[in-house]
Structure formats: structure tokens, C-alpha cells
Enzyme design. Structure first.
Site, mmCIF file in Angstrom:
data_model
loop_
_atom_site.group_PDB
_atom_site.id
_atom_site.type_symbol
_atom_site.label_atom_id
_atom_site.label_comp_id
_atom_site.label_asym_id
_atom_site.label_seq_id
_atom_site.Cartn_x
_atom_site.Cartn_y
_atom_site.Cartn_z
ATOM 1 N N ASP A 116 0.784 -1.237 0.000
ATOM 2 C CA ASP A 116 0.000 0.000 0.000
ATOM 3 C C ASP A 116 0.814 1.284 0.000
ATOM 4 O O ASP A 116 0.240 2.383 0.060
ATOM 5 C CB ASP A 116 -0.977 -0.004 1.179
ATOM 6 C CG ASP A 116 -2.154 -0.935 0.907
ATOM 7 O OD1 ASP A 116 -2.618 -0.957 -0.244
ATOM 8 O OD2 ASP A 116 -2.585 -1.636 1.827
ATOM 9 N N ASP A 176 -7.190 -4.468 -5.249
ATOM 10 C CA ASP A 176 -6.837 -3.141 -4.751
ATOM 11 C C ASP A 176 -5.432 -2.717 -5.198
ATOM 12 O O ASP A 176 -5.134 -1.537 -5.350
ATOM 13 C CB ASP A 176 -6.879 -3.106 -3.213
ATOM 14 C CG ASP A 176 -7.977 -3.947 -2.595
ATOM 15 O OD1 ASP A 176 -8.380 -4.955 -3.196
ATOM 16 O OD2 ASP A 176 -8.424 -3.606 -1.488
HETATM 17 N N1 GLY Z 1 -7.574 -1.726 0.163
HETATM 18 C C1 GLY Z 1 -8.427 -2.160 1.208
HETATM 19 C C2 GLY Z 1 -9.851 -1.836 1.015
HETATM 20 O O1 GLY Z 1 -10.285 -1.418 -0.044
HETATM 21 O O2 GLY Z 1 -10.579 -1.994 1.982
#
Ligand code: GLY
Length: 395
Positions: A116, A176
Site C-alpha cells: 500500500d 486493490d
Molecule cells: N484496500 C483495502 C480496502 O479497499 O478496503
């Protein structure tokens, strides 16, 4: 005579609709943006006044303000929101706060244990650099991109998402992760770094091949065998069921492939984004804000997710610029989503909602966490969507 009058009236109504872009009595999008930005600025200033040193806002849940250290995946959204507010308002106090909360993320450039870094650094330092040209931000972005790229496995052709729960997954990749590619591609394009470009495009290509069903909906997680790149399993983590369509996952896919088309010029990514958009649209309810999972409608009192609505709105506006034949359809949906999010139901007034901008986000429903709460990424993509709308120059 009567017929002529009706025709004249029709022409007049059409003209006023195309000038103002609203149905009678509705505020213009320009007015909405102005009001939201004022509300958002007040929230962000109040947030700073109540946030403990070194902490990042996460949510307000069960009557408790939840904040985190900088390593939580959402740490870039609060400074990123303030960069967007500054972009619109030119408020110097907000700019100083955006800088302060960006700089505290400096250690993230060295993180190699999570994917992330892209969200965290590009929303904060990336927007900061775009708006100020501060060259001190560039090495942080470059180091962050390289740290993230170190998670690439050439046998699989993907960046690893998570390092936790090793008992469950060998090499988990979540949809994601497409969002983190923007940081890598930005550095790759700026530096002419072909290796970084290769990593980002290969990850996108592998995702396109393995994450999607035949209807262009996406699984949340694909787990790979790092020895030979084969697939162990496809499943959900935050959605309703493995074979359901978790709304935010669909939103990340839409945004991620639209962004990758912008960053690379590749037509395959545009085609993918368009297919995902066409899959999404029929699942949206009248007000445009998706249920937290497209397939959870049977649950009594099911919840809509402001974050998925905000991400989709912003992505659809960008996508509309690449697909002239679907432009009006995508913009109509995005406008509806932004108007709903700007309504009293979703937009919190200053002094309420513990200084978050939007209500009604759904973070991790299966785990019973962050259900019908404010979320910093809902706020961030809502503001981004409004700015993207303004950039269209429609009103
Ligand atoms: N990237 C984690 C979510 O979308 O909750």
C-alpha cells in the site's frame, strides 16, 4: 400557435438544461463543489486540532475516534484530501496542514513489507509535488516506487499484496493493488525507468488475466504458488462471498485500469476499464451509491458504501474522457453519485461525524469492522471526483 408555443418552450427548456446542466431547483455542480470544499476545509482543520501527534485518522466507530500510526494503508488520504482542498480553495492554512501530514509519512518510502506504499505516498507526496513542484518530494516518491517494486515476483508476474496470514496464502494479490501502480508508473515515466514500467505493466496484465470472471467482475484475492506461478485459489476477504461482487473491489478495478491506460497509453487497459464500467452500471441503485457488495441485496437493511460510490464517480469521470461514445452515460452516473454524496444523508456538517467529511462507508463487513462509518478514502475520492468534474468545464 399552440404547437409553436410548445416547441419554443421545449427549445427553451433544452437550452436551459444544457447551460446549467441541472434539473430545475437543483444546485449547480459548481455550487455543490464550493460548498463541499468549505465544509471539507473546516473538517480537516478540526481534525488536525484533535489528532494526537504522529497519528492518522482512520474512522469514528462505536462512538470512538479511531486513529492509527503511519503504517496503516490509509495514512495518505487525509493529507491527500487537504491537497485537493488547497487546489480548489488556495487556503494557505490547509496547505500548511497538508505539508505537515505529508512529511510525517517520510519513513514509508523504505517499506518493503506491504503493497500500500502506492496509496500512501502518491495521495500525499504525489499530490503535494503536483501542486507545489517541491523537488524534495521526488526522492521520496522514487524510493517508495522502488520499495514497492521489490515485491514483484517474475515467475508470477505480480506484486505481492500482503505478508500477513502466511498460513492462509502463499502469494496473495488483491485487486486493490492495481491502485498502487500509479506510483510506480509515475516514477517510471519521469525517470524513463523501463524496469519499473515492466513491473507495473506485467502486474496489470497478470491481474487482467487472472482476477476477472467472464462478465468482467473481479475476484478480490488471487493466491499464487510462487514456485511455478500457478493459482492456488480465488476468493474474497472483504466481500459477501467468494463468487460475489464486492463493490469496492469492482471500483478499484475500474479506477486502476482507467489510470493504467492514462499512464501507459495501452488500449488493452482502456478496453478492460470500459468492460468493468459496463458490468458495474446495471448493479447501481437509483442514487448511484452501490450496496457494499453487488450480490448482498437479499440481506435485510443492507448497506450502501460511500467509498465505492466515490471511487467509481472519480474513475467514471476520467474514463468518460477516453470513451466518447459512452461519455455522457458515464458522466450522468458520476454526477448522480457526486450529488448523492453531497446530500445531507452523506455529507456531514462541521462539528459532526468526528471531523470526517462523509458518512456511510463500509470497510470490512465480514469482520464486523468499519460498518456504516466514515472512511478517509471515501472523503479523498469524493473530493477528487468533484475536482475532476470541475476540470470538465461543464458549469
Ligand atoms: N484496500 C483495502 C480496502 O479497499 O478496503
Amino acid at each position: 400557435m399552440k404547437k409553436l408555443f410548445i416547441t419554443a418552450l421545449a427549445i427553451f427548456s433544452l437550452a436551459s438544461i444544457s447551460c446549467v446542466g441541472t434539473q430545475s431547483g437543483e444546485k449547480s455542480m459548481e455550487q455543490i463543489t464550493k460548498e463541499v470544499m468549505e465544509v471539507a476545509a473546516a473538517h480537516c482543520k478540526n481534525m488536525d486540532a484533535t489528532l494526537p501527534e504522529g497519528r492518522c485518522p482512520r474512522t469514528f466507530e462505536r462512538n470512538r475516534f479511531v486513529h492509527t500510526d503511519i503504517y496503516w494503508w490509509c495514512s495518505g488520504f487525509y493529507p491527500g484530501s487537504m491537497w485537493y482542498i488547497y487546489e480548489y480553495t488556495k487556503d494557505e492554512e490547509i496547505k500548511a496542514l497538508a505539508e505537515k501530514h505529508t512529511l510525517k509519512l517520510d519513513p514509508l518510502q523504505w517499506v518493503t513489507t506491504d503493497h500500500d506504499v502506492g496509496f500512501q505516498l502518491f495521495c500525499s507526496y504525489g499530490n503535494g509535488y503536483r501542486l507545489t513542484g517541491n523537488e524534495d518530494y521526488v526522492p521520496v516518491l522514487r524510493n517508495g516506487a522502488k520499495s514497492l517494486a521489490s515485491r514483484f515476483n517474475p515467475t508470477i508476474g505480480s506484486l505481492r499484496s500482503w505478508d500477513f496470514k502466511k498460513e492462509l496464502w502463499d502469494f496473495p494479490v488483491i485487486i486493490d493493488n492495481m491502485m498502487n501502480l500509479e506510483l510506480i508508473m509515475w516514477v517510471a515515466n519521469r525517470d524513463g525507468d523501463e524496469q519499473l514500467k515492466h513491473v507495473a505493466k506485467t502486474h496489470a496484465n497478470t491481474t487482467m488475466k487472472n482476477h476477472f470472471r467472464s462478465d468482467y467482475s473481479t475476484y478480490h484475492l488471487v493466491d499464487y504458488n510462487p514456485k511455478d506461478g500457478s493459482i492456488n485459489k480465488k476468493q474474497t476477504v472483504q466481500g459477501f462471498a467468494d463468487e460475489s461482487r464486492w463493490a469496492r473491489g469492482q471500483a478499484w478495478a475500474l479506477y486502476g485500469f482507467t489510470m493504467m491506460h492514462r499512464m501507459t497509453g495501452e488500449q488493452a487497459y482502456l478496453k478492460q476499464a470500459t468492460k468493468v464500467a459496463e458490468m458495474i452500471l446495471p448493479y447501481l441503485p437509483e442514487d448511484g451509491i452501490p450496496y457494499w457488495d453487488f450480490n448482498s441485496h437479499d440481506i435485510p437493511n443492507d448497506l450502501q458504501d460511500a467509498s465505492a460510490g466515490a471511487i467509481m464517480a472519480s474513475a467514471l469521470i476520467e474514463l468518460s474522457g477516453f470513451v466518447p461514445e459512452r461519455s455522457e452515460a458515464y458522466l450522468a452516473v458520476a454526477e448522480r453519485q457526486l450529488r448523492t454524496l453531497a446530500s445531507d444523508e452523506y455529507l456531514a456538517q462541521p462539528g459532526t461525524n468526528n471531523n470526517f467529511i462523509l458518512r456511510h462507508g463500509v470497510g470490512h463487513k465480514p469482520a464486523g469492522g468499519e460498518v456504516d462509518v466514515p472512511l478517509t478514502y471515501a472523503d479523498y475520492y469524493f473530493l477528487e471526483g468533484l475536482l475532476r468534474w470541475q476540470a470538465l468545464g461543464r458549469e
